[in-house]
Design a protein around this motif. Structure first.
Motif, PDB file in Angstrom:
ATOM      1  N   CYS A 121     -12.438  -5.539 -28.730  1.00  0.00           N
ATOM      2  CA  CYS A 121     -12.712  -5.078 -30.099  1.00  0.00           C
ATOM      3  C   CYS A 121     -14.207  -5.114 -30.407  1.00  0.00           C
ATOM      4  N   ALA A 122     -14.592  -4.350 -31.404  1.00  0.00           N
ATOM      5  CA  ALA A 122     -16.009  -4.257 -31.792  1.00  0.00           C
ATOM      6  C   ALA A 122     -16.523  -5.587 -32.308  1.00  0.00           C
ATOM      7  N   ASN A 123     -15.689  -6.344 -32.993  1.00  0.00           N
ATOM      8  CA  ASN A 123     -16.111  -7.639 -33.519  1.00  0.00           C
ATOM      9  C   ASN A 123     -16.448  -8.597 -32.372  1.00  0.00           C
ATOM     10  N   CYS A 124     -15.631  -8.601 -31.348  1.00  0.00           N
ATOM     11  CA  CYS A 124     -15.892  -9.447 -30.181  1.00  0.00           C
ATOM     12  C   CYS A 124     -17.157  -8.986 -29.450  1.00  0.00           C
ATOM     13  N   ALA A 125     -17.367  -7.682 -29.381  1.00  0.00           N
ATOM     14  CA  ALA A 125     -18.578  -7.141 -28.755  1.00  0.00           C
ATOM     15  C   ALA A 125     -19.807  -7.631 -29.502  1.00  0.00           C
ATOM     16  N   ASN A 126     -19.737  -7.643 -30.818  1.00  0.00           N
ATOM     17  CA  ASN A 126     -20.852  -8.135 -31.632  1.00  0.00           C
ATOM     18  C   ASN A 126     -21.098  -9.618 -31.365  1.00  0.00           C
ATOM     19  N   LYS A 127     -20.033 -10.395 -31.254  1.00  0.00           N
ATOM     20  CA  LYS A 127     -20.165 -11.820 -30.961  1.00  0.00           C
ATOM     21  C   LYS A 127     -20.749 -12.045 -29.566  1.00  0.00           C
ATOM     22  N   MET A 128     -20.387 -11.178 -28.613  1.00  0.00           N
ATOM     23  CA  MET A 128     -20.956 -11.260 -27.263  1.00  0.00           C
ATOM     24  C   MET A 128     -22.456 -11.016 -27.305  1.00  0.00           C
ATOM     25  N   GLU A 129     -22.874 -10.036 -28.095  1.00  0.00           N
ATOM     26  CA  GLU A 129     -24.300  -9.722 -28.217  1.00  0.00           C
ATOM     27  C   GLU A 129     -25.056 -10.920 -28.797  1.00  0.00           C
ATOM     28  N   ILE A 130     -24.516 -11.513 -29.832  1.00  0.00           N
ATOM     29  CA  ILE A 130     -25.157 -12.681 -30.457  1.00  0.00           C
ATOM     30  C   ILE A 130     -25.256 -13.827 -29.442  1.00  0.00           C
ATOM     31  N   ALA A 131     -24.167 -14.079 -28.710  1.00  0.00           N
ATOM     32  CA  ALA A 131     -24.153 -15.157 -27.716  1.00  0.00           C
ATOM     33  C   ALA A 131     -25.173 -14.903 -26.611  1.00  0.00           C
ATOM     34  N   ALA A 132     -25.251 -13.670 -26.134  1.00  0.00           N
ATOM     35  CA  ALA A 132     -26.184 -13.332 -25.055  1.00  0.00           C
ATOM     36  C   ALA A 132     -27.629 -13.530 -25.491  1.00  0.00           C
ATOM     37  N   LEU A 167     -29.160 -16.142 -12.401  1.00  0.00           N
ATOM     38  CA  LEU A 167     -28.869 -17.379 -13.121  1.00  0.00           C
ATOM     39  C   LEU A 167     -28.656 -17.109 -14.613  1.00  0.00           C
ATOM     40  N   VAL A 168     -29.509 -16.283 -15.187  1.00  0.00           N
ATOM     41  CA  VAL A 168     -29.397 -15.948 -16.609  1.00  0.00           C
ATOM     42  C   VAL A 168     -28.085 -15.232 -16.884  1.00  0.00           C
ATOM     43  N   MET A 169     -27.715 -14.279 -16.042  1.00  0.00           N
ATOM     44  CA  MET A 169     -26.496 -13.502 -16.275  1.00  0.00           C
ATOM     45  C   MET A 169     -25.231 -14.345 -16.084  1.00  0.00           C
ATOM     46  N   LYS A 170     -25.274 -15.348 -15.232  1.00  0.00           N
ATOM     47  CA  LYS A 170     -24.132 -16.259 -15.113  1.00  0.00           C
ATOM     48  C   LYS A 170     -23.950 -17.016 -16.428  1.00  0.00           C
ATOM     49  N   ALA A 171     -25.056 -17.414 -17.043  1.00  0.00           N
ATOM     50  CA  ALA A 171     -24.990 -18.098 -18.336  1.00  0.00           C
ATOM     51  C   ALA A 171     -24.492 -17.150 -19.422  1.00  0.00           C
ATOM     52  N   VAL A 172     -24.916 -15.894 -19.366  1.00  0.00           N
ATOM     53  CA  VAL A 172     -24.456 -14.890 -20.335  1.00  0.00           C
ATOM     54  C   VAL A 172     -22.952 -14.698 -20.189  1.00  0.00           C
ATOM     55  N   ARG A 173     -22.487 -14.560 -18.973  1.00  0.00           N
ATOM     56  CA  ARG A 173     -21.048 -14.366 -18.725  1.00  0.00           C
ATOM     57  C   ARG A 173     -20.242 -15.547 -19.276  1.00  0.00           C
ATOM     58  N   LYS A 231     -28.824 -15.713 -27.352  1.00  0.00           N
ATOM     59  CA  LYS A 231     -29.158 -17.134 -27.466  1.00  0.00           C
ATOM     60  C   LYS A 231     -29.486 -17.772 -26.118  1.00  0.00           C
ATOM     61  N   ILE A 232     -29.251 -17.039 -25.032  1.00  0.00           N
ATOM     62  CA  ILE A 232     -29.450 -17.590 -23.687  1.00  0.00           C
ATOM     63  C   ILE A 232     -30.928 -17.553 -23.316  1.00  0.00           C
ATOM     64  N   ASP A 233     -31.420 -18.682 -22.781  1.00  0.00           N
ATOM     65  CA  ASP A 233     -32.804 -18.727 -22.289  1.00  0.00           C
ATOM     66  C   ASP A 233     -32.975 -17.716 -21.168  1.00  0.00           C
ATOM     67  N   ASN A 284     -26.908  -3.851 -22.468  1.00  0.00           N
ATOM     68  CA  ASN A 284     -28.284  -3.626 -22.029  1.00  0.00           C
ATOM     69  C   ASN A 284     -29.038  -4.926 -22.229  1.00  0.00           C
ATOM     70  N   VAL A 285     -29.665  -5.407 -21.161  1.00  0.00           N
ATOM     71  CA  VAL A 285     -30.345  -6.698 -21.186  1.00  0.00           C
ATOM     72  C   VAL A 285     -31.792  -6.515 -20.761  1.00  0.00           C
ATOM     73  N   GLU A 286     -32.694  -7.093 -21.545  1.00  0.00           N
ATOM     74  CA  GLU A 286     -34.098  -7.164 -21.163  1.00  0.00           C
ATOM     75  C   GLU A 286     -34.410  -8.636 -20.937  1.00  0.00           C
ATOM     76  N   PHE A 287     -34.906  -8.949 -19.750  1.00  0.00           N
ATOM     77  CA  PHE A 287     -35.162 -10.335 -19.361  1.00  0.00           C
ATOM     78  C   PHE A 287     -36.586 -10.752 -19.700  1.00  0.00           C
ATOM     79  N   ASP A 288     -36.756 -12.061 -19.958  1.00  0.00           N
ATOM     80  CA  ASP A 288     -38.094 -12.623 -20.129  1.00  0.00           C
ATOM     81  C   ASP A 288     -38.838 -12.520 -18.803  1.00  0.00           C
TER      82      ASP A 288
END
Length: 73
Positions: free
Chosen positions: A11-22, A52-58, A24-26, A41-45
């Motif tokens: 659902c779109a609401n869950c997608a939005n929550k995924m974006e917010i969670a992602a 490692l970052v994407m495992k934390a995102v997942r 917050k990841i260092d 779409n992810v832009e890395f520091d």
């Protein structure tokens, strides 16, 4: 560096929550989720370890929705 990942979310609401969670990841400079296209779409520091970052995102996205998936390959 920026990359696009295929995602699976119900659902779109869950997608939005995924974006917010992602976002917050260092190591994430910015992350946007397109629910209609089922893409993240992810832009890395600078100097971030992508794998490692994407495992934390997942992991963070699965906390939002047990059925959510971020395909890393």
């Amino acid at each position: 560096m920026a990359k696009t990942y295929k995602i699976e979310v119900d659902c779109a609401n869950c997608a939005n929550k995924m974006e917010i969670a992602a976002n917050k990841i260092d190591g994430i400079k910015s992350a946007t989720v397109n629910f209609m296209a089922l893409k993240m779409n992810v832009e890395f520091d600078e100097g971030a370890d992508e794998a490692l970052v994407m495992k934390a995102v997942r992991k963070a996205c699965r906390k939002v929705d047990d059925d959510a998936e971020v395909y890393l390959k």
